[in-house]
Design an enzyme around this catalytic site. Structure first.
Site, PDB file in Angstrom:
ATOM      1  N   ALA A  65       0.865  -1.176   0.000  1.00  0.00           N
ATOM      2  CA  ALA A  65       0.000   0.000   0.000  1.00  0.00           C
ATOM      3  C   ALA A  65       0.900   1.225   0.000  1.00  0.00           C
ATOM      4  O   ALA A  65       2.042   1.170   0.478  1.00  0.00           O
ATOM      5  CB  ALA A  65      -0.879  -0.014   1.240  1.00  0.00           C
ATOM      6  N   GLY A 111       0.643  -5.080   0.707  1.00  0.00           N
ATOM      7  CA  GLY A 111      -0.504  -5.147  -0.205  1.00  0.00           C
ATOM      8  C   GLY A 111      -0.163  -5.797  -1.537  1.00  0.00           C
ATOM      9  O   GLY A 111      -1.062  -6.303  -2.220  1.00  0.00           O
ATOM     10  N   GLU A 114      -0.399  -9.395  -0.862  1.00  0.00           N
ATOM     11  CA  GLU A 114      -1.842  -9.651  -0.693  1.00  0.00           C
ATOM     12  C   GLU A 114      -2.574  -9.631  -2.032  1.00  0.00           C
ATOM     13  O   GLU A 114      -3.498 -10.424  -2.253  1.00  0.00           O
ATOM     14  CB  GLU A 114      -2.440  -8.621   0.279  1.00  0.00           C
ATOM     15  CG  GLU A 114      -1.933  -8.834   1.701  1.00  0.00           C
ATOM     16  CD  GLU A 114      -2.291  -7.682   2.617  1.00  0.00           C
ATOM     17  OE1 GLU A 114      -1.861  -6.535   2.349  1.00  0.00           O
ATOM     18  OE2 GLU A 114      -3.009  -7.913   3.605  1.00  0.00           O
ATOM     19  N   GLU A 134       4.294  -5.313   7.439  1.00  0.00           N
ATOM     20  CA  GLU A 134       3.491  -4.305   8.146  1.00  0.00           C
ATOM     21  C   GLU A 134       3.939  -4.077   9.584  1.00  0.00           C
ATOM     22  O   GLU A 134       3.804  -2.969  10.116  1.00  0.00           O
ATOM     23  CB  GLU A 134       2.000  -4.704   8.124  1.00  0.00           C
ATOM     24  CG  GLU A 134       1.335  -4.571   6.772  1.00  0.00           C
ATOM     25  CD  GLU A 134       1.551  -5.761   5.841  1.00  0.00           C
ATOM     26  OE1 GLU A 134       2.282  -6.696   6.212  1.00  0.00           O
ATOM     27  OE2 GLU A 134       0.962  -5.764   4.746  1.00  0.00           O
TER      28      GLU A 134
HETATM   29  N1  COA Z   1       4.570   3.234  -0.400  1.00  0.00           N
HETATM   30  C1  COA Z   1       4.964   4.416  -0.904  1.00  0.00           C
HETATM   31  N2  COA Z   1       6.137   4.567  -1.563  1.00  0.00           N
HETATM   32  C2  COA Z   1       6.920   3.483  -1.718  1.00  0.00           C
HETATM   33  C3  COA Z   1       6.571   2.223  -1.201  1.00  0.00           C
HETATM   34  C4  COA Z   1       5.323   2.112  -0.522  1.00  0.00           C
HETATM   35  N3  COA Z   1       4.888   0.962  -0.022  1.00  0.00           N
HETATM   36  N4  COA Z   1       7.563   1.350  -1.491  1.00  0.00           N
HETATM   37  C5  COA Z   1       8.490   2.030  -2.168  1.00  0.00           C
HETATM   38  N5  COA Z   1       8.112   3.331  -2.303  1.00  0.00           N
HETATM   39  C6  COA Z   1       8.828   4.416  -2.972  1.00  0.00           C
HETATM   40  C7  COA Z   1       9.996   4.930  -2.131  1.00  0.00           C
HETATM   41  O1  COA Z   1       9.528   5.855  -1.155  1.00  0.00           O
HETATM   42  C8  COA Z   1      10.859   5.566  -3.194  1.00  0.00           C
HETATM   43  O2  COA Z   1      10.298   6.797  -3.563  1.00  0.00           O
HETATM   44  P1  COA Z   1      11.259   8.113  -3.748  1.00  0.00           P
HETATM   45  O3  COA Z   1      12.193   7.727  -4.867  1.00  0.00           O
HETATM   46  O4  COA Z   1      10.294   9.185  -4.118  1.00  0.00           O
HETATM   47  O5  COA Z   1      11.959   8.306  -2.450  1.00  0.00           O
HETATM   48  C9  COA Z   1      10.679   4.624  -4.379  1.00  0.00           C
HETATM   49  O6  COA Z   1       9.451   3.936  -4.141  1.00  0.00           O
HETATM   50  C10 COA Z   1      11.783   3.601  -4.525  1.00  0.00           C
HETATM   51  O7  COA Z   1      11.907   2.878  -3.296  1.00  0.00           O
HETATM   52  P2  COA Z   1      13.257   2.736  -2.464  1.00  0.00           P
HETATM   53  O8  COA Z   1      12.891   2.478  -1.047  1.00  0.00           O
HETATM   54  O9  COA Z   1      14.178   3.881  -2.759  1.00  0.00           O
HETATM   55  O10 COA Z   1      13.854   1.410  -3.138  1.00  0.00           O
HETATM   56  P3  COA Z   1      14.869   0.386  -2.457  1.00  0.00           P
HETATM   57  O11 COA Z   1      15.317  -0.517  -3.564  1.00  0.00           O
HETATM   58  O12 COA Z   1      15.892   1.084  -1.665  1.00  0.00           O
HETATM   59  O13 COA Z   1      13.977  -0.467  -1.429  1.00  0.00           O
HETATM   60  C11 COA Z   1      12.030  -1.712  -0.742  1.00  0.00           C
HETATM   61  C12 COA Z   1      12.944  -1.299  -1.896  1.00  0.00           C
HETATM   62  C13 COA Z   1      10.831  -2.446  -1.356  1.00  0.00           C
HETATM   63  C14 COA Z   1      12.760  -2.646   0.226  1.00  0.00           C
HETATM   64  C15 COA Z   1      11.539  -0.466   0.018  1.00  0.00           C
HETATM   65  O14 COA Z   1      11.034   0.472  -0.930  1.00  0.00           O
HETATM   66  C16 COA Z   1      10.455  -0.704   1.029  1.00  0.00           C
HETATM   67  O15 COA Z   1      10.730  -1.220   2.106  1.00  0.00           O
HETATM   68  N6  COA Z   1       9.198  -0.324   0.710  1.00  0.00           N
HETATM   69  C17 COA Z   1       8.079  -0.415   1.618  1.00  0.00           C
HETATM   70  C18 COA Z   1       7.585  -1.836   1.709  1.00  0.00           C
HETATM   71  C19 COA Z   1       6.475  -1.936   2.730  1.00  0.00           C
HETATM   72  O16 COA Z   1       6.647  -1.731   3.911  1.00  0.00           O
HETATM   73  N7  COA Z   1       5.274  -2.281   2.228  1.00  0.00           N
HETATM   74  C20 COA Z   1       4.146  -2.518   3.064  1.00  0.00           C
HETATM   75  C21 COA Z   1       3.326  -1.318   3.198  1.00  0.00           C
HETATM   76  S1  COA Z   1       1.957  -1.636   4.292  1.00  0.00           S
END
Ligand code: COA
Length: 259
Positions: A65, A111, A114, A134
């Site tokens: 999400a 999500g 999911e 989460e």
């Molecule tokens: N919601 C909003 N933005 C998200 C996102 C999410 N769930 N997941 C990634 N993004 C965005 C980042 O904020 C970043 O945006 P920016 O360039 O404007 O700063 C962009 O996507 C790229 O992500 P980044 O974190 O820089 O990539 P990474 O390769 O370093 O890490 C992940 C990848 C997937 C490990 C990391 O993005 C992450 O942990 N995301 C969240 C996952 C999560 O907790 N999901 C469950 C949500 S309930």
């Protein structure tokens, strides 16, 4: 015209690509409402037989999400967000009478995992990574993760994965039953299309019943066996069942019409 998803129709297969690669295809409100619309189209359009859901870019299926939309949510709004999303997309996919298959091309987190689990089954690229992170945000899954992950991989693995919030690699996802196939990333869409195309050669009403009855089993419905017998009987009254038996006896391929 969609802003956050791409759709294309080839040989009766609707490919839905979530298209926010700069945000790793995170599910914001627009994605949820556009996915909902695309699934409605899948259900109602007779020219469409099945759908494949995937993510744009090489890195992510859906990284969850959109966390930026969590700011300012209180308890009531959070619950409403989960319920709306479940009804508009996740349960709608699960109960869709036409097959919906996930082609997981990268991160399937929160999500995203999911969404993949709401699909009828899943294929993954060898580069895919799964997880329900989460708890890292002080939350629990809200789009069905606690229920569907437990159904797919069993209670012990589901508990560990949701409590640690860690990343699961494609090989572990395959071994645990979360995905049915793992293929090189370059082959993901070809392999998924091949399987969906096979399904499209079968009788559509029988396929719809497989979906409905298998969902009853997953929910532990006590009337599952009775529902199966009823559906088995009802299908004998369809033209496609007559065609299926006739084609077998005449040693030819059946031509199903969905009737
Ligand atoms: N919601 C909003 N933005 C998200 C996102 C999410 N769930 N997941 C990634 N993004 C965005 C980042 O904020 C970043 O945006 P920016 O360039 O404007 O700063 C962009 O996507 C790229 O992500 P980044 O974190 O820089 O990539 P990474 O390769 O370093 O890490 C992940 C990848 C997937 C490990 C990391 O993005 C992450 O942990 N995301 C969240 C996952 C999560 O907790 N999901 C469950 C949500 S309930």
């Amino acid at each position: 015209m969609y802003q956050t998803i791409l759709t294309s129709l080839n040989n009766r297969i609707l490919t839905i690509t979530i298209n926010r690669p700069d945000k790793l295809n995170a599910l914001n409100k627009t994605v949820i409402s556009e996915l909902s619309e695309a699934i409605d189209e899948l259900i109602s359009n007779k020219l469409i037989g099945a759908a494949i859901i995937t993510g744009a870019g090489p890195k992510s299926f859906v990284a969850g999400a959109d966390i930026s939309e969590f700011a300012g949510l209180d308890g009531k709004a959070g619950e409403a967000l989960a319920l709306r999303g479940q009804a508009a997309v996740f349960s709608k996919i699960e109960n869709c009478p036409k097959p919906v298959v996930a082609a997981i091309n990268g991160f399937a987190l929160g999500g995203g995992c999911e969404l993949a689990m709401a699909c009828h089954f899943r294929l993954a690229a060898d580069t895919a990574r799964f997880g329900q992170p989460e708890v890292n945000l002080g939350l629990v899954p809200g789009y069905g993760g606690t229920q569907r992950l437990t159904q797919l991989v069993g209670k012990g693995r589901a508990m560990e994965w949701m409590m640690t919030g860690g990343l699961i690699d494609a090989a572990t996802a395959l071994q645990s039953g979360l995905v049915n196939h793992v293929v090189p990333a370059a082959d993901l869409m070809t392999k998924t299309t091949e399987i969906v195309s096979t399904i499209l050669t079968k009788a559509p009403r029988a396929i719809s019943e497989v979906i409905r009855l298998t969902n009853l089993a997953a929910l532990g419905d006590p009337n599952g066996l009775a529902a199966e017998a009823q559906a088995f009987g009802a299908l004998f009254d369809t033209a496609d069942a007559k065609e299926g038996a006739a084609a077998f006896l005449e040693k030819r391929k059946p031509a199903f019409k969905g009737e």
